[in-house]
Design a protein around this motif. Sequence first.
Motif, PDB file in Angstrom:
ATOM      1  N   PRO A  47     -18.755   7.477  -1.345  1.00  0.00           N
ATOM      2  CA  PRO A  47     -16.988   8.053  -1.729  1.00  0.00           C
ATOM      3  C   PRO A  47     -16.733   9.125  -1.062  1.00  0.00           C
ATOM      4  O   PRO A  47     -18.312  10.346  -0.519  1.00  0.00           O
ATOM      5  CB  PRO A  47     -17.124   8.384  -2.973  1.00  0.00           C
ATOM      6  N   LEU A  48     -15.401   9.234  -0.385  1.00  0.00           N
ATOM      7  CA  LEU A  48     -14.796  10.414   0.030  1.00  0.00           C
ATOM      8  C   LEU A  48     -15.344  11.694  -0.580  1.00  0.00           C
ATOM      9  O   LEU A  48     -15.206  11.868  -1.172  1.00  0.00           O
ATOM     10  CB  LEU A  48     -13.388   9.852   0.164  1.00  0.00           C
ATOM     11  N   LEU A  49     -15.790  12.426   0.567  1.00  0.00           N
ATOM     12  CA  LEU A  49     -17.044  13.783   0.264  1.00  0.00           C
ATOM     13  C   LEU A  49     -16.290  14.596   0.438  1.00  0.00           C
ATOM     14  O   LEU A  49     -16.037  15.772  -0.526  1.00  0.00           O
ATOM     15  CB  LEU A  49     -18.381  13.747   0.831  1.00  0.00           C
ATOM     16  N   ASN A  50     -15.322  15.002   1.417  1.00  0.00           N
ATOM     17  CA  ASN A  50     -14.001  15.685   1.350  1.00  0.00           C
ATOM     18  C   ASN A  50     -12.606  15.134   1.675  1.00  0.00           C
ATOM     19  O   ASN A  50     -12.580  14.439   2.799  1.00  0.00           O
ATOM     20  CB  ASN A  50     -14.862  16.363   2.042  1.00  0.00           C
ATOM     21  N   SER A  51     -11.768  15.955   1.262  1.00  0.00           N
ATOM     22  CA  SER A  51     -10.075  15.547   1.365  1.00  0.00           C
ATOM     23  C   SER A  51      -9.481  16.084   2.616  1.00  0.00           C
ATOM     24  O   SER A  51      -8.525  15.636   3.193  1.00  0.00           O
ATOM     25  CB  SER A  51      -9.495  15.530   0.600  1.00  0.00           C
ATOM     26  N   GLY A  56     -13.242  20.226  -0.118  1.00  0.00           N
ATOM     27  CA  GLY A  56     -14.925  19.350  -0.581  1.00  0.00           C
ATOM     28  C   GLY A  56     -14.444  18.898  -2.145  1.00  0.00           C
ATOM     29  O   GLY A  56     -13.418  19.158  -2.738  1.00  0.00           O
ATOM     30  N   ASN A  57     -14.685  17.110  -2.141  1.00  0.00           N
ATOM     31  CA  ASN A  57     -14.188  16.698  -3.310  1.00  0.00           C
ATOM     32  C   ASN A  57     -15.604  17.095  -5.089  1.00  0.00           C
ATOM     33  O   ASN A  57     -14.962  16.357  -5.742  1.00  0.00           O
ATOM     34  CB  ASN A  57     -14.226  15.105  -3.547  1.00  0.00           C
ATOM     35  N   TYR A  58     -16.755  17.460  -4.330  1.00  0.00           N
ATOM     36  CA  TYR A  58     -17.087  17.650  -5.088  1.00  0.00           C
ATOM     37  C   TYR A  58     -18.193  19.129  -5.204  1.00  0.00           C
ATOM     38  O   TYR A  58     -18.527  19.435  -4.651  1.00  0.00           O
ATOM     39  CB  TYR A  58     -18.916  16.146  -4.774  1.00  0.00           C
ATOM     40  N   GLY A  59     -18.555  19.623  -6.325  1.00  0.00           N
ATOM     41  CA  GLY A  59     -18.984  20.975  -6.883  1.00  0.00           C
ATOM     42  C   GLY A  59     -20.011  21.231  -6.501  1.00  0.00           C
ATOM     43  O   GLY A  59     -21.081  21.238  -6.298  1.00  0.00           O
ATOM     44  N   GLY A  60     -20.932  19.421  -6.124  1.00  0.00           N
ATOM     45  CA  GLY A  60     -22.764  19.229  -6.805  1.00  0.00           C
ATOM     46  C   GLY A  60     -22.994  17.662  -6.543  1.00  0.00           C
ATOM     47  O   GLY A  60     -21.761  17.146  -6.466  1.00  0.00           O
ATOM     48  N   LEU A  87     -24.611  13.501   3.223  1.00  0.00           N
ATOM     49  CA  LEU A  87     -24.628  14.386   2.016  1.00  0.00           C
ATOM     50  C   LEU A  87     -25.401  15.620   2.596  1.00  0.00           C
ATOM     51  O   LEU A  87     -24.854  16.816   1.979  1.00  0.00           O
ATOM     52  CB  LEU A  87     -25.991  13.960   1.040  1.00  0.00           C
ATOM     53  N   TYR A  88     -26.233  15.611   3.069  1.00  0.00           N
ATOM     54  CA  TYR A  88     -27.169  16.866   3.645  1.00  0.00           C
ATOM     55  C   TYR A  88     -25.552  17.515   4.775  1.00  0.00           C
ATOM     56  O   TYR A  88     -25.815  18.749   4.723  1.00  0.00           O
ATOM     57  CB  TYR A  88     -27.577  17.154   4.835  1.00  0.00           C
ATOM     58  N   ALA A  89     -25.245  16.941   5.279  1.00  0.00           N
ATOM     59  CA  ALA A  89     -23.850  17.566   6.311  1.00  0.00           C
ATOM     60  C   ALA A  89     -22.619  18.803   5.465  1.00  0.00           C
ATOM     61  O   ALA A  89     -22.456  19.422   4.994  1.00  0.00           O
ATOM     62  CB  ALA A  89     -23.350  17.397   7.318  1.00  0.00           C
ATOM     63  N   TYR A  90     -22.540  18.015   3.952  1.00  0.00           N
ATOM     64  CA  TYR A  90     -21.685  18.428   3.253  1.00  0.00           C
ATOM     65  C   TYR A  90     -21.858  19.543   2.597  1.00  0.00           C
ATOM     66  O   TYR A  90     -21.204  20.619   2.069  1.00  0.00           O
ATOM     67  CB  TYR A  90     -21.447  16.747   2.193  1.00  0.00           C
ATOM     68  N   GLN A  91     -23.163  19.076   1.769  1.00  0.00           N
ATOM     69  CA  GLN A  91     -23.668  20.302   1.244  1.00  0.00           C
ATOM     70  C   GLN A  91     -23.981  22.141   2.243  1.00  0.00           C
ATOM     71  O   GLN A  91     -23.407  22.859   1.466  1.00  0.00           O
ATOM     72  CB  GLN A  91     -25.286  20.016   1.032  1.00  0.00           C
ATOM     73  N   THR A  92     -24.680  21.371   3.749  1.00  0.00           N
ATOM     74  CA  THR A  92     -23.982  22.745   4.767  1.00  0.00           C
ATOM     75  C   THR A  92     -22.655  23.215   4.612  1.00  0.00           C
ATOM     76  O   THR A  92     -22.524  24.086   4.801  1.00  0.00           O
ATOM     77  CB  THR A  92     -24.800  22.654   6.184  1.00  0.00           C
ATOM     78  N   VAL A  96     -22.439  23.687  -1.040  1.00  0.00           N
ATOM     79  CA  VAL A  96     -23.044  22.633  -2.256  1.00  0.00           C
ATOM     80  C   VAL A  96     -24.307  22.860  -2.100  1.00  0.00           C
ATOM     81  O   VAL A  96     -24.959  22.109  -1.053  1.00  0.00           O
ATOM     82  CB  VAL A  96     -21.856  21.607  -2.085  1.00  0.00           C
ATOM     83  N   ARG A  97     -24.703  22.256  -3.819  1.00  0.00           N
ATOM     84  CA  ARG A  97     -25.949  22.379  -3.958  1.00  0.00           C
ATOM     85  C   ARG A  97     -26.680  20.314  -4.271  1.00  0.00           C
ATOM     86  O   ARG A  97     -25.432  20.496  -4.967  1.00  0.00           O
ATOM     87  CB  ARG A  97     -26.661  23.513  -4.898  1.00  0.00           C
TER      88      ARG A  97
END
Length: 138
Positions: A47-51, A56-60, A87-92, A96-97
């Motif tokens: 899914p689109l992780l960041n808009s 970011g679209n998800y807090g975790g 997913l790892y790049a989104y966390q960084t 986000v954990r």
Amino acid sequence: SATVSSTILVIARDSTSAINGATLGLQGYGIPYEIVTVPQAGITNLPLLNSSATHGNYGGIVTISEVGYNYGDQYYSALTRRQWNDLYAYQTNFGVRMVRLDVFPTADFGVVSNGGNLNDEPVSFTNNTGFTTANLKP
């Protein structure tokens, strides 16, 4: 500065494992979540992780069993290396954990199996320098 939505992304093989493994607790606290099921054949896109670059679209993120399947002679994730890296790049990028539930310990994340004997120490850390006050054994 980056912001994130409060929705938790739950990635699982099927809805049953997502519900039993993660969402019951989230529901109990009224935390919004989105389930993404990944069949053995994989999925084309996460899914689109960041808009945007700052939202970011998800807090975790919760992954269950690394959406792993038995492919005959090997057991591995139905997510591609690129999808894991996204997913790892989104966390960084968004602070986000990710929680990985029901996964075999691997050196990729600083843990190795000592044979699975629960009476001894079933895992050991390959690098515990980030946890000096936790009294962990290497």
